[in-house]
Design an enzyme around this catalytic site. Structure first.
Site, PDB file in Angstrom:
ATOM      1  N   TYR A  69       0.840  -1.192   0.000  1.00 25.05           N
ATOM      2  CA  TYR A  69       0.000   0.000   0.000  1.00 25.05           C
ATOM      3  C   TYR A  69       0.884   1.254   0.000  1.00 25.05           C
ATOM      4  CZ  TYR A  69      -4.277  -2.619   1.139  1.00 25.05           C
ATOM      5  OH  TYR A  69      -5.357  -3.466   1.117  1.00 25.05           O
ATOM      6  N   GLY A  70       0.517   2.192  -0.862  1.00 32.16           N
ATOM      7  CA  GLY A  70       1.299   3.394  -1.043  1.00 32.16           C
ATOM      8  C   GLY A  70       1.908   3.383  -2.434  1.00 32.16           C
TER       9      GLY A  70
END
Length: 339
Positions: A69-70
Site C-alpha cells: 500500500y502506497g
C-alpha cells in the site's frame, strides 16, 4: 459424511446467516495512495492520524494494511503511518487491537523464506505490533508453484511465535479448501480470508461460494471494499466531483446501473433514520462477515460506530440480496482472485 447429513448441514449454515452479525474493522488502502485516492502527505497525515484515534476510541478492533500500500515514492507509507499511530497508543488500547498486514507474492519472492524479509520490514514499520499476517493474493492463476512454499513460510512464522495468526486474501472457494487442508495437516489454523464483498460485488454470497466454505471451516471473512470505493455511499442524483481520474471513471460506469439498488438503500436508510453507508456495512455484517471500510476522515468512523448499534432484519437483507444479484453493473473483479 453422507449426503443427507451434508444437506442438513448446508441448510443450517444458510439459515444461520440470517441471525449472525459481526463487528467492523477498518482498512488503510488509501493511506499513501496517490493514484486512486489522491494522497497528499502534508495535508492528509494529520487527519489520518486523527481518524485512527477516532476508530480506536469507537472500539473498532481490527485494522488492515499491506506492504504494497502506497504508490510511487510513498510505497510502504500505509504501514509506516499506521506504525506511528500505534506508537502513540496506551498499552491497553494496543492489546485490544488486531493489526493485520498483507504481504505481496511478487515474482521475486520465492521459496519458503521468500516473505521473511518482507515480514520483518512490515513489523518494523508497524513498530513491532503485527498480530496477523496474510498472503495478499493467490498465485494460482499464473504461478501455482509459488504459492504453497510462501504460505508454508508464513505458517513457519506462526509456529515460531513471530506472529499470532495467519490469513489469506483474494482466494476462491476451491483454492481455499486446498490451502486450509494443507495448513491443517501441519497444525496451523487459518484465521481469516479477505475477499471483495459489497452490494456491487455479491458473488461470495451465492450458494457454494466463499461464505459457505468459510462457515463450514470456521474461518472469519473480512469484506474489503464494502462501499464499492464510495459508489454505495452516493445518494440518487449525486454526480462525481473532486474524485481522482480513476474513481471518477468508476463512478460514471457504476452510478447509472446501480440507481435502483441505491434508491432502495436510500429508502431503507431514511425509514431507519440512518444513511446508506450504514446500510451497506450492515448488509455485509448480516452475511456473517467483518467489513473493513477504508477510513480517511474521523466523520467516516462515526458511520461505522452507528452501524454497530443496529442490524438489518431478515426481510431487509433478503430485499437487498435480490436487488444486488439483479443489478446490471458490478465492481471490477480482482485479477488475482483465484477460483
Amino acid at each position: 459424511m453422507n449426503d443427507i447429513a451434508q444437506s442438513v448441514l448446508e441448510r443450517s449454515w444458510r439459515a444461520a446467516i440470517h441471525s449472525v452479525v459481526t463487528g467492523i474493522g477498518f482498512g488503510t488502502w488509501a493511506w499513501g495512495n496517490q493514484l486512486l485516492w489522491g494522497y497528499r502527505s502534508e495535508i492528509d497525515d494529520p487527519e489520518l492520524k486523527a481518524t485512527f484515534a477516532a476508530a480506536v476510541a469507537a472500539g473498532l478492533q481490527l485494522v488492515d494494511t499491506a506492504d504494497s500500500y502506497g504508490t510511487g515514492r510513498f510505497n510502504g507509507r500505509s504501514e509506516e503511518l499506521l506504525g506511528q499511530c500505534l506508537e502513540g497508543l496506551e498499552l491497553s488500547a494496543r492489546t485490544n487491537l488486531i493489526v493485520a498486514t498483507k504481504l505481496a507474492p511478487f515474482p521475486w519472492r520465492l521459496g519458503r523464506r521468500g516473505l521473511v524479509k518482507a515480514f520483518q520490514s512490515s513489523r518494523q514499520r508497524l513498530r513491532g505490533q503485527l498480530d496477523r499476517v496474510q498472503l495478499h493474493w493467490s498465485t494460482a492463476r499464473y504461478a501455482p508453484w509459488q504459492e504453497r512454499p510462501l504460505l508454508d513460510g508464513l505458517a513457519d512464522l506462526v509456529d515460531q511465535g513471530e506472529v499470532r495468526e495467519l490469513g489469506v486474501s483474494n482466494v476462491g472457494p476451491q483454492r481455499l479448501w486446498l490451502l486450509h487442508d494443507h495448513l491443517a495437516r501441519r497444525g496451523v489454523r487459518l484465521a481469516s480470508v479477505q475477499v471483495q464483498l459489497s452490494l456491487l460485488a455479491p458473488e461470495p454470497i451465492r450458494p457454494g461460494g466463499i461464505l459457505d466454505v468459510c462457515r463450514s471451516l470456521g474461518i472469519e471473512v473480512l469484506a474489503y471494499s464494502p462501499l464499492a470505493l464510495g459508489v454505495l455511499a452516493r445518494r440518487p442524483g449525486w454526480t462525481p466531483g473532486g474524485a481522482t481520474l480513476l474513481r471518477s471513471g468508476l463512478f460514471r460506469r457504476l452510478l447509472p446501473g446501480s440507481l435502483p439498488l441505491r434508491q432502495a438503500m436510500a429508502d431503507l436508510a431514511q425509514a431507519r433514520g440512518v444513511n446508506q453507508v450504514q446500510v451497506a456495512l450492515n448488509w455485509c455484517r448480516a452475511h456473517g462477515t467483518c467489513p473493513i471500510p477504508g477510513f480517511r476522515r474521523p466523520v467516516q468512523v462515526e458511520d461505522a460506530k452507528q452501524a454497530l448499534s443496529w442490524n438489518l432484519t431478515e426481510q431487509e437483507r433478503s430485499l437487498l440480496d435480490q436487488l444486488s444479484l439483479d443489478c446490471s453493473v458490478r465492481m471490477p473483479d480482482n485479477p488475482f482472485q483465484s477460483a
